[in-house]
Design a protein around this motif. Structure first.
Motif, PDB file in Angstrom:
ATOM      1  N   VAL A 120       0.924  -1.261   0.059  1.00 53.87           N
ATOM      2  CA  VAL A 120       0.118  -0.012  -0.042  1.00 53.87           C
ATOM      3  C   VAL A 120       0.934   1.166   0.107  1.00 53.87           C
ATOM      4  CG1 VAL A 120      -1.681   1.288   1.209  1.00 53.87           C
ATOM      5  CG2 VAL A 120      -1.957  -1.014   0.935  1.00 53.87           C
ATOM      6  N   LYS A 121       2.035   1.058   0.726  1.00 53.50           N
ATOM      7  CA  LYS A 121       2.787   2.442   0.810  1.00 53.50           C
ATOM      8  C   LYS A 121       3.302   2.670  -0.417  1.00 53.50           C
ATOM      9  CE  LYS A 121       6.172   2.721   3.780  1.00 53.50           C
ATOM     10  NZ  LYS A 121       7.173   2.188   4.792  1.00 53.50           N
ATOM     11  N   ASP A 122       3.733   1.814  -1.339  1.00 52.45           N
ATOM     12  CA  ASP A 122       4.316   1.839  -2.681  1.00 52.45           C
ATOM     13  C   ASP A 122       3.257   2.359  -3.760  1.00 52.45           C
ATOM     14  OD1 ASP A 122       6.869   1.265  -2.124  1.00 52.45           O
ATOM     15  OD2 ASP A 122       6.807  -0.671  -3.123  1.00 52.45           O
ATOM     16  N   GLN A 123       2.041   1.892  -3.409  1.00 47.21           N
ATOM     17  CA  GLN A 123       1.067   2.313  -4.501  1.00 47.21           C
ATOM     18  C   GLN A 123       0.521   3.651  -4.116  1.00 47.21           C
ATOM     19  OE1 GLN A 123       0.257   0.194  -6.831  1.00 47.21           O
ATOM     20  NE2 GLN A 123       1.843  -1.251  -5.993  1.00 47.21           N
ATOM     21  N   ILE A 124       0.445   3.970  -2.805  1.00 45.93           N
ATOM     22  CA  ILE A 124       0.245   5.497  -2.564  1.00 45.93           C
ATOM     23  C   ILE A 124       1.049   6.362  -3.324  1.00 45.93           C
ATOM     24  CG2 ILE A 124       0.308   7.199  -0.700  1.00 45.93           C
ATOM     25  CD1 ILE A 124      -0.973   5.164   1.133  1.00 45.93           C
ATOM     26  N   GLU A 125       2.377   6.090  -3.259  1.00 44.31           N
ATOM     27  CA  GLU A 125       3.612   6.836  -4.074  1.00 44.31           C
ATOM     28  C   GLU A 125       3.271   7.059  -5.457  1.00 44.31           C
ATOM     29  OE1 GLU A 125       7.319   5.580  -2.549  1.00 44.31           O
ATOM     30  OE2 GLU A 125       7.009   6.744  -0.723  1.00 44.31           O
ATOM     31  N   SER A 126       2.924   5.902  -6.182  1.00 49.94           N
ATOM     32  CA  SER A 126       2.749   5.607  -7.495  1.00 49.94           C
ATOM     33  C   SER A 126       1.485   6.403  -8.005  1.00 49.94           C
ATOM     34  CB  SER A 126       2.496   4.229  -7.797  1.00 49.94           C
ATOM     35  OG  SER A 126       2.073   4.009  -9.129  1.00 49.94           O
ATOM     36  N   ALA A 180      -3.846  15.029  -0.630  1.00 55.33           N
ATOM     37  CA  ALA A 180      -3.630  15.035   0.849  1.00 55.33           C
ATOM     38  C   ALA A 180      -4.202  13.849   1.687  1.00 55.33           C
ATOM     39  CB  ALA A 180      -4.272  16.402   1.389  1.00 55.33           C
ATOM     40  N   ARG A 181      -4.959  13.365   1.184  1.00 56.42           N
ATOM     41  CA  ARG A 181      -5.730  12.262   1.572  1.00 56.42           C
ATOM     42  C   ARG A 181      -4.896  10.961   1.690  1.00 56.42           C
ATOM     43  NH1 ARG A 181     -10.712  14.462   0.916  1.00 56.42           N
ATOM     44  NH2 ARG A 181     -10.616  14.403  -1.549  1.00 56.42           N
ATOM     45  N   LEU A 182      -4.262  10.733   0.424  1.00 56.29           N
ATOM     46  CA  LEU A 182      -3.234   9.660   0.383  1.00 56.29           C
ATOM     47  C   LEU A 182      -2.094   9.900   1.285  1.00 56.29           C
ATOM     48  CD1 LEU A 182      -3.236   9.279  -3.341  1.00 56.29           C
ATOM     49  CD2 LEU A 182      -4.050   7.629  -1.717  1.00 56.29           C
ATOM     50  N   ALA A 183      -1.791  11.026   1.420  1.00 58.21           N
ATOM     51  CA  ALA A 183      -0.425  11.344   2.228  1.00 58.21           C
ATOM     52  C   ALA A 183      -0.539  10.983   3.533  1.00 58.21           C
ATOM     53  CB  ALA A 183      -0.096  12.788   2.209  1.00 58.21           C
ATOM     54  N   ASP A 184      -2.046  11.406   4.238  1.00 59.29           N
ATOM     55  CA  ASP A 184      -2.601  11.073   5.210  1.00 59.29           C
ATOM     56  C   ASP A 184      -2.769   9.715   5.781  1.00 59.29           C
ATOM     57  OD1 ASP A 184      -3.255  12.476   7.870  1.00 59.29           O
ATOM     58  OD2 ASP A 184      -5.169  11.974   7.525  1.00 59.29           O
ATOM     59  N   ALA A 240      -9.614   6.528  -0.081  1.00 58.33           N
ATOM     60  CA  ALA A 240      -9.119   7.662  -0.834  1.00 58.33           C
ATOM     61  C   ALA A 240      -9.203   7.297  -2.451  1.00 58.33           C
ATOM     62  CB  ALA A 240      -7.579   7.931  -0.600  1.00 58.33           C
ATOM     63  N   LEU A 241      -9.128   6.168  -2.757  1.00 58.35           N
ATOM     64  CA  LEU A 241      -9.204   5.711  -4.311  1.00 58.35           C
ATOM     65  C   LEU A 241     -10.643   5.948  -4.597  1.00 58.35           C
ATOM     66  CD1 LEU A 241      -7.373   2.472  -4.566  1.00 58.35           C
ATOM     67  CD2 LEU A 241      -6.359   4.772  -4.750  1.00 58.35           C
ATOM     68  N   SER A 242     -11.612   5.780  -3.814  1.00 54.69           N
ATOM     69  CA  SER A 242     -12.855   5.950  -4.068  1.00 54.69           C
ATOM     70  C   SER A 242     -13.351   7.545  -4.273  1.00 54.69           C
ATOM     71  CB  SER A 242     -13.701   5.719  -3.129  1.00 54.69           C
ATOM     72  OG  SER A 242     -13.928   4.039  -3.108  1.00 54.69           O
TER      73      SER A 242
END
Length: 461
Positions: A120-126, A180-184, A240-242
């Motif tokens: 999930v961490k990697d996908q957030i960055e991607s 911002a939501r992804l970063a959070d 967040a994806l939604s």
């Protein structure tokens, strides 16, 4: 016999193997499983829980397995159930009984929690990088169209004139919140669960902080039961994806409207359109429609995982296996939609003339006429009523407000004078709105400067 089969007296039914197995979808976690196992083996050696020689042998064996998988030499075994047991089976086959020591001090429960958090961490960055690219396209278009006037809508009815730059910048703000939501979400995902073991920790003297440091986690989980059973970060990620795909869907809906013959505000590039199998003249916005359609898919994964988790007691339960397909497909869907959507928007052709003419219709300058009266010291509600009567008069006469003679204005209210005309041109309606956040060129210049700096300060790693 299975690696956990010591207390069983017969083999599981093949249907059980197939139903219980997750290797056909969790095999994509192999790089994370190997990376986590290497860190665990290093720590076991350093803590003298296994010998340094055994630690080195395990690490080298895992590295060789990684190369074998990347070269297509490995076929995963469904009877080994999941990626974790497959990796252990492959390791034992490669280095012998020493491979059996890798699982010391851990469980598949904390192992899968670790793998999913790293994934999930990697996908957030991607995904954040994809959103940055989309924002850059929107910013570039906004700079290009600071003076492109178009109608703004409420209730899908023409309301007031704005600019295309102003309209596009609204989506820039939405995607800013998405990032911002992804970063959070990343902050709560960035906590290392390995060492929780099955649910109650372990009697081995593990150095959890060392593993966290090796795997680039900021902290370790503080409760072993929560460590193995927490899927909040998966739910938060899907949420967040939604939101991201909801914003893409809203934008897609407008693109679909704008490229219709009724609006004719834009034309999509042929590379991002399709035709009809029967009607030769058709040029369909299928990319935008598919993005809009895939929104329900991501929503479904969010609701599915929320429903899965709602009745699960502590600690780990097999139900949690359902998190993976939901998260994996959510990532796949967003990762398909964002790049093609970005390119579609980047290449669309804007019909400035049609937008401008559209902004002049439907009395979009009525509010400005009312504001002019208010600035003549008239209460707003009275001004609102007068302009309402003025609009009704225009409808009856088939005229626009700006086409009325001063005599006609004065029939409605004696307050009107010749300066009204300077305030109800479409350009004036836009550029007199200088308050920050408004559509005027002056206001947009400030916002574009802020957003340029935002992109520079929030450039992905």
């Amino acid at each position: 016999m299975k690696l956990w089969g010591g207390r069983f007296t017969k083999e599981t039914n093949p249907l059980t193997d197939d139903f219980n197995s997750s290797i056909h979808f969790d095999n994509i976690l192999y790089p994370y499983d190997i990376k986590g196992s290497i860190a665990h083996a290093k720590m076991l050696g350093k803590q003298k829980i296994i010998s340094s020689e055994e630690s080195v042998a395990i690490i080298e064996g895992l590295k060789e397995i990684l190369k074998d998988i990347q070269c297509g030499k490995v076929e995963f075994d469904i009877s080994a159930e999941d990626i974790h047991m497959n990796m252990e089976k492959l390791l034992i086959e490669k280095i012998g009984d020493t491979g059996k020591k890798l699982h010391t001090g851990r469980s598949r429960n904390d192992q899968v929690a670790l793998d999913m958090r790293m994934y999930v961490k990697d996908q957030i960055e991607s995904i954040d990088a994809m959103l940055h690219n989309l924002q850059q396209v929107l910013l570039d278009l906004a700079v290009e169209h600071k003076k492109t006037i178009m109608p703004g809508y409420t209730h899908l009815q023409k309301a007031q004139p704005v600019t295309l730059a102003h309209h596009l910048s609204a989506y820039f703000e939405m995607f800013k919140r998405d990032r911002a939501r992804l970063a959070d979400c990343y902050l709560r995902t960035d906590i290392m669960p390995l060492g929780s073991s099955a649910l109650a920790g372990t009697t081995y003297d593990l150095d959890r902080e060392m593993v966290a440091d090796l795997l680039d986690f900021k902290a370790v989980t503080l409760n072993s039961m929560d460590g193995v059973s927490d899927r909040d970060y998966c739910i938060e990620f899907l949420s967040a994806l939604s939101m991201i795909i909801m914003h893409l869907s809203r934008f897609s809906e407008e693109i679909i409207l704008w490229c219709s013959d009724e609006f004719n505000f834009i034309k999509l590039d042929d590379a991002y359109s399709t035709g009809s199998s029967i009607m030769p003249q058709k040029k369909n916005p299928d990319i935008a429609e598919l993005v809009r359609g895939k929104t329900g898919r991501v929503y479904g994964h969010l609701m599915g995982l929320l429903t899965t988790m709602k009745g699960i007691p502590l600690a780990y339960n097999k139900d949690m296996q359902e998190d993976k397909e939901a998260v994996f497909d959510g990532v796949k869907t967003i990762s398909m939609c964002l790049p093609i959507f970005t390119d579609m928007v980047k290449t669309m052709n804007v019909n400035k003339k049609v937008m401008y003419e559209g902004a002049k219709k439907a009395f979009t300058n009525a509010t400005d006429a009312a504001d002019w009266l208010v600035k003549k010291d008239m209460p707003f509600r009275e001004a609102h009523s007068i302009i309402g009567k003025l609009v009704l008069y225009c409808i009856e006469k088939g005229k626009n407000i700006e086409d009325l003679s001063l005599e006609e204005f004065k029939k409605i209210s004696p307050v009107f004078d010749e300066t009204i005309y300077d305030h109800i041109t479409i350009e004036a309606c836009v550029n007199n709105r200088k308050v920050i956040g408004g559509p005027s060129i002056e206001s947009m210049e400030k916002v574009l400067f802020i957003n340029r700096n935002y992109l520079l300060e929030n450039t992905p790693k």
